[in-house]
Design an enzyme around this catalytic site. Structure first.
Site, PDB file in Angstrom:
ATOM      1  N   GLU A 173       1.493   3.442   3.004  1.00  0.00           N
ATOM      2  CA  GLU A 173       1.912   2.820   4.271  1.00  0.00           C
ATOM      3  C   GLU A 173       3.414   2.609   4.161  1.00  0.00           C
ATOM      4  O   GLU A 173       3.889   1.629   3.603  1.00  0.00           O
ATOM      5  CB  GLU A 173       1.137   1.518   4.499  1.00  0.00           C
ATOM      6  CG  GLU A 173      -0.356   1.792   4.651  1.00  0.00           C
ATOM      7  CD  GLU A 173      -1.231   0.536   4.619  1.00  0.00           C
ATOM      8  OE1 GLU A 173      -0.708  -0.568   4.789  1.00  0.00           O
ATOM      9  OE2 GLU A 173      -2.445   0.703   4.417  1.00  0.00           O
ATOM     10  N   HIS A 229       2.685  -3.380   6.690  1.00  0.00           N
ATOM     11  CA  HIS A 229       1.650  -2.368   6.478  1.00  0.00           C
ATOM     12  C   HIS A 229       1.634  -1.375   7.631  1.00  0.00           C
ATOM     13  O   HIS A 229       2.394  -1.522   8.598  1.00  0.00           O
ATOM     14  CB  HIS A 229       0.276  -3.044   6.391  1.00  0.00           C
ATOM     15  CG  HIS A 229       0.097  -3.900   5.171  1.00  0.00           C
ATOM     16  ND1 HIS A 229      -0.737  -3.544   4.146  1.00  0.00           N
ATOM     17  CD2 HIS A 229       0.665  -5.075   4.815  1.00  0.00           C
ATOM     18  CE1 HIS A 229      -0.682  -4.478   3.204  1.00  0.00           C
ATOM     19  NE2 HIS A 229       0.164  -5.411   3.582  1.00  0.00           N
ATOM     20  N   GLU A 239       1.215  -5.103  10.771  1.00  0.00           N
ATOM     21  CA  GLU A 239       0.815  -3.691  10.829  1.00  0.00           C
ATOM     22  C   GLU A 239       1.719  -3.059  11.874  1.00  0.00           C
ATOM     23  O   GLU A 239       1.667  -3.441  13.045  1.00  0.00           O
ATOM     24  CB  GLU A 239      -0.647  -3.584  11.260  1.00  0.00           C
ATOM     25  CG  GLU A 239      -1.632  -4.341  10.365  1.00  0.00           C
ATOM     26  CD  GLU A 239      -2.016  -3.562   9.118  1.00  0.00           C
ATOM     27  OE1 GLU A 239      -1.639  -2.362   9.023  1.00  0.00           O
ATOM     28  OE2 GLU A 239      -2.675  -4.124   8.239  1.00  0.00           O
ATOM     29  N   HIS A 249       0.883  -1.163   0.000  1.00  0.00           N
ATOM     30  CA  HIS A 249       0.000   0.000   0.000  1.00  0.00           C
ATOM     31  C   HIS A 249       0.924   1.217   0.000  1.00  0.00           C
ATOM     32  O   HIS A 249       1.668   1.437   0.958  1.00  0.00           O
ATOM     33  CB  HIS A 249      -0.919  -0.028   1.225  1.00  0.00           C
ATOM     34  CG  HIS A 249      -1.966  -1.092   1.134  1.00  0.00           C
ATOM     35  ND1 HIS A 249      -2.416  -1.808   2.209  1.00  0.00           N
ATOM     36  CD2 HIS A 249      -2.658  -1.542   0.040  1.00  0.00           C
ATOM     37  CE1 HIS A 249      -3.351  -2.669   1.786  1.00  0.00           C
ATOM     38  NE2 HIS A 249      -3.514  -2.524   0.486  1.00  0.00           N
TER      39      HIS A 249
HETATM   40 ZN    ZN Z   1      -1.985  -1.978   4.150  1.00  0.00          ZN
END
Ligand code: ZN
Ligand code: NAG
Ligand code: NAG
Ligand code: NAG
Length: 367
Positions: free
Chosen positions: A88, A191, A282, A85
């Protein structure tokens, strides 16, 4: 002249002890940095591109290891993927820092030396460089998340539980082809926007995998261990409440589906079709934090990134041979009680790797 030479000398000395600057490197700077590393450490690094983004930027992968140019029997392949992404961005920064850390400590730090001698590490710092270049420097919103065609790359892979006939984006095709070139054993993709280690499955078709709101894979025990290894090696993730306004995650981990179901994700694709166990990490509440927060994010994640890499040695590995002692390619290697959606198979050298927790297992290799 003397002063000039001295200054130059001082500058290169200072930059070599300070390592890579904590800031956002754009795609041109990142490419330059990776090429410098590849030139400075030819014995332990190999730089190659696995394809191009929609706008034509190379998808650079740096390989680190004692034998960076080729697979060796018994040495497992590990990978980290950042910035799929585009907005990110912490993963991208930390993976460059990790490259700096590993290359500068090889043959100096015993842990790093053992790690690079016993495994081969592939790092793709940015899977979505076009998204990165178009990102707003913003904590929450999605400007830059998608690739140049406006597609979410983490929804664009084939899906194990429902048909995902979407045309594959260039970045996704590059990763799918990359997975065919090596038998990766363990992986994580990085992420931002939360602080949690998420593990497969991300999707379900409400079959037997769905248990208590989670979509449980045959290797759930291993994934649970892997996710906790990351969250407990991270300075805060295991507390489970790092981003105050979001869900509390017990132990700082979650089953992907239990958090929110998604189709076409990269993590399930790696696990189901490439027999590579992958987590979605994350690693920051803010997707694109101010640069001054980057050193702290590195300190928080560094022990976790290193501990996770070492998990590539979990379990068993070996070579399946026929009665003449010849390695058998494509043999199904099955651990009793683990019915993987696609059976794990030996690679072109007849090798297999199965990440397993300590215990008693029955393993069969079937031609
Ligand atoms: Zn992501
Ligand atoms: C990496 O370095 C080698 C020399 O050690 C060079 O031949 C190769 O072209 C470099 N790769 C890239 C992508 O710059
Ligand atoms: C790592 O490999 C290098 C090169 O083969 C060797 O000199 C060194 O002793 C090894 N170190 C460890 C800790 O395995
Ligand atoms: C391992 O499992 C097998 C088959 O269930 C059993 O025969 C064997 O005794 C077990 N061994 C140990 C050390 O528990």
């Amino acid at each position: 002249m003397l002063v000039f030479t001295l200054c130059l000398y001082l500058w290169s000395w200072l930059s070599s002890i300070h390592g890579l600057e904590f800031r956002y490197h754009n795609s041109v700077e990142m490419e330059q940095y990776l090429k410098d590393i590849n030139r400075t450490f030819p014995e332990i690094t190999h730089l190659h591109s696995i394809g191009q983004s929609v706008e034509g930027r190379e998808l650079w992968v740096l390989i680190l290891g004692q034998h960076p140019r080729e697979h060796r029997t018994g040495i497992p392949e590990f990978k980290y993927v950042g910035n799929m992404h585009g907005n990110e961005v912490v993963g991208r920064v930390l993976l460059l820092q990790l490259i700096d850390y590993l290359t500068s400590r090889y043959m100096k730090d015993p842990l790093v030396t053992r790690m690079l001698n016993s495994s081969r590490v592939h790092i793709l710092p940015s899977m979505n460089p076009d998204g990165f270049e178009s990102s707003a420097r913003d904590c929450i919103y999605a400007v830059g998340r998608y690739n140049k065609n406006g597609v979410d790359l983490n929804r664009n892979f084939p899906d194990a539980f429902e048909s995902n006939e979407e045309e594959r984006e260039k970045e996704v095709r590059a990763v799918m082809d990359w997975l065919k070139t090596e038998t990766f054993v363990l992986s994580a993709n990085l992420h931002g926007g939360a602080v949690v280690a998420s593990y497969p499955y991300d999707n379900s078709n409400r079959g037997s995998e769905l248990q208590g709101g989670k979509s449980i894979s045959p290797d759930d025990d291993v994934f649970f261990h892997l996710a906790r290894t990351y969250s407990y090696s991270h300075t805060e993730m295991h507390n489970g409440d790092s981003c105050t306004d979001l869900t509390d995650f017990v132990d700082g981990i979650t089953n992907g589906y239990h958090w929110y179901p998604l189709s076409g994700g990269m993590q399930d694709y790696n696990y189901v079709w490439a027999q590579c166990l992958e987590l979605t990490l994350e690693i920051s509440c803010c997707k694109f934090p101010p640069e001054k927060q980057l050193p702290g994010l590195w300190e928080a994640n560094r022990p976790a990134l290193l501990a996770y890499m070492q998990q590539v040695h979990l379990g068993v590995k070996g070579v399946v041979m026929d009665s003449y002692g010849k390695p058998v390619q494509n043999a199904v290697v099955e651990v009793a009680g683990r019915k993987n959606l696609c059976p794990f198979r030996t690679d072109r050298n007849g090798e297999y790797y199965r990440l397993l927790l300590p215990g008693n297992y029955t393993i069969t290799g079937l031609e």
